[in-house]
Design a protein around this motif. Structure first.
Motif, PDB file in Angstrom:
ATOM      1  N   ALA A 141       3.049  -0.397   6.503  1.00  0.00           N
ATOM      2  CA  ALA A 141       4.459  -0.008   6.496  1.00  0.00           C
ATOM      3  C   ALA A 141       4.884   0.408   7.901  1.00  0.00           C
ATOM      4  O   ALA A 141       4.076   0.876   8.699  1.00  0.00           O
ATOM      5  CB  ALA A 141       4.679   1.145   5.521  1.00  0.00           C
ATOM      6  N   ASN A 142       6.153   0.248   8.179  1.00  0.00           N
ATOM      7  CA  ASN A 142       6.706   0.658   9.472  1.00  0.00           C
ATOM      8  C   ASN A 142       7.049   2.143   9.391  1.00  0.00           C
ATOM      9  O   ASN A 142       8.173   2.518   9.049  1.00  0.00           O
ATOM     10  CB  ASN A 142       7.940  -0.182   9.806  1.00  0.00           C
ATOM     11  N   ALA A 191       4.324  10.024   5.621  1.00  0.00           N
ATOM     12  CA  ALA A 191       5.740   9.626   5.526  1.00  0.00           C
ATOM     13  C   ALA A 191       6.300   9.805   4.115  1.00  0.00           C
ATOM     14  O   ALA A 191       7.458  10.190   3.967  1.00  0.00           O
ATOM     15  CB  ALA A 191       5.904   8.171   5.965  1.00  0.00           C
ATOM     16  N   VAL A 192       5.484   9.562   3.085  1.00  0.00           N
ATOM     17  CA  VAL A 192       6.018   9.634   1.717  1.00  0.00           C
ATOM     18  C   VAL A 192       5.902  11.013   1.090  1.00  0.00           C
ATOM     19  O   VAL A 192       6.733  11.391   0.269  1.00  0.00           O
ATOM     20  CB  VAL A 192       5.395   8.579   0.762  1.00  0.00           C
ATOM     21  N   PRO A 215      -2.979   4.292   6.527  1.00  0.00           N
ATOM     22  CA  PRO A 215      -2.898   5.036   5.258  1.00  0.00           C
ATOM     23  C   PRO A 215      -2.495   6.501   5.460  1.00  0.00           C
ATOM     24  O   PRO A 215      -1.657   7.029   4.715  1.00  0.00           O
ATOM     25  CB  PRO A 215      -4.302   4.907   4.665  1.00  0.00           C
ATOM     26  N   SER A 216      -3.044   7.164   6.462  1.00  0.00           N
ATOM     27  CA  SER A 216      -2.649   8.555   6.741  1.00  0.00           C
ATOM     28  C   SER A 216      -1.185   8.632   7.142  1.00  0.00           C
ATOM     29  O   SER A 216      -0.457   9.517   6.680  1.00  0.00           O
ATOM     30  CB  SER A 216      -3.520   9.160   7.846  1.00  0.00           C
ATOM     31  N   ARG A 217      -0.749   7.721   7.987  1.00  0.00           N
ATOM     32  CA  ARG A 217       0.658   7.716   8.403  1.00  0.00           C
ATOM     33  C   ARG A 217       1.581   7.472   7.215  1.00  0.00           C
ATOM     34  O   ARG A 217       2.643   8.093   7.106  1.00  0.00           O
ATOM     35  CB  ARG A 217       0.873   6.648   9.479  1.00  0.00           C
ATOM     36  N   ARG A 242       0.827  -1.214   0.000  1.00  0.00           N
ATOM     37  CA  ARG A 242       0.000   0.000   0.000  1.00  0.00           C
ATOM     38  C   ARG A 242       0.857   1.258   0.000  1.00  0.00           C
ATOM     39  O   ARG A 242       0.570   2.216  -0.725  1.00  0.00           O
ATOM     40  CB  ARG A 242      -0.964   0.003   1.188  1.00  0.00           C
ATOM     41  N   ILE A 243       1.931   1.284   0.784  1.00  0.00           N
ATOM     42  CA  ILE A 243       2.766   2.481   0.835  1.00  0.00           C
ATOM     43  C   ILE A 243       3.370   2.784  -0.544  1.00  0.00           C
ATOM     44  O   ILE A 243       3.498   3.947  -0.921  1.00  0.00           O
ATOM     45  CB  ILE A 243       3.858   2.399   1.927  1.00  0.00           C
TER      46      ILE A 243
END
Length: 182
Positions: free
Chosen positions: A158-159, A32-33, A26-28, A3-4
């Protein structure tokens, strides 16, 4: 595709669009990206990204993209009919379908049996897209809305760290961005 990775591919195509992002991971991952004042990171209200995005699209001319998950869409299926009925040309609903409730423990959703793309088509969305490998989001941005985008992703999160802004800060920053575009 993780997903990330899908979020990153979509986010790389975005410029001035307003983005409403589903709760939890998803928000995190979007934060992050590619963090942006154009992004509203939901920290609660599962199932409401599409409804918030629809209201925002109806209130202005700027293109609005809602990032949602299959579990959230299943929790608020009525929003699909409402989006179609309101027919906002500036609205794109992106569903990252991992066939589970990824932010609450990865319990399976019914998208293991129900095809959300077929549901969107049967409702009457003007344009629908499905992606499993490479994402051509520029084509999506050029399509007349409302648009439904179904992106198949692998289960898992994702971490990435938590968003280091308070909810009020997220809201105020986003509202300033909306006011600039008005």
């Amino acid at each position: 595709m993780e997903r990330i990775e899908a979020i990153k591919e979509v986010a790389e195509s975005l410029n001035d669009e307003l983005v409403i992002c589903n709760i939890g991971f998803p928000s995190r991952e979007l934060y992050a990206v590619k963090d942006s004042p154009n992004h509203f990171y939901m920290l609660g209200s599962m199932g409401m990204s599409s409804s918030i995005g629809l209201g925002l699209a109806m209130s202005g001319k700027r293109k609005v993209v809602s990032f949602d998950g299959d579990g959230s869409v299943l929790m608020n299926m009525g929003t699909l009919v409402t989006i179609f009925s309101q027919n906002p040309e500036n609205f794109i609903l992106v569903v990252f379908d991992n066939q589970c409730y990824g932010s609450t423990g990865s319990q399976c959703t019914y998208t293991t049996k129900i095809d959300l793309l077929k549901v969107a088509k049967s409702i009457g969305f003007k344009n629908t897209f499905v992606f499993e490998e490479q994402i051509d989001f520029k084509k999506v941005l050029d399509a007349e809305g409302p648009v439904f985008v179904h992106i198949k992703v692998k289960p898992g999160n994702a971490n990435v760290p938590v968003i280091d802004m308070e909810p009020e800060e997220i809201k105020e920053r986003f509202m300033k961005e909306i006011e600039k575009g008005s």
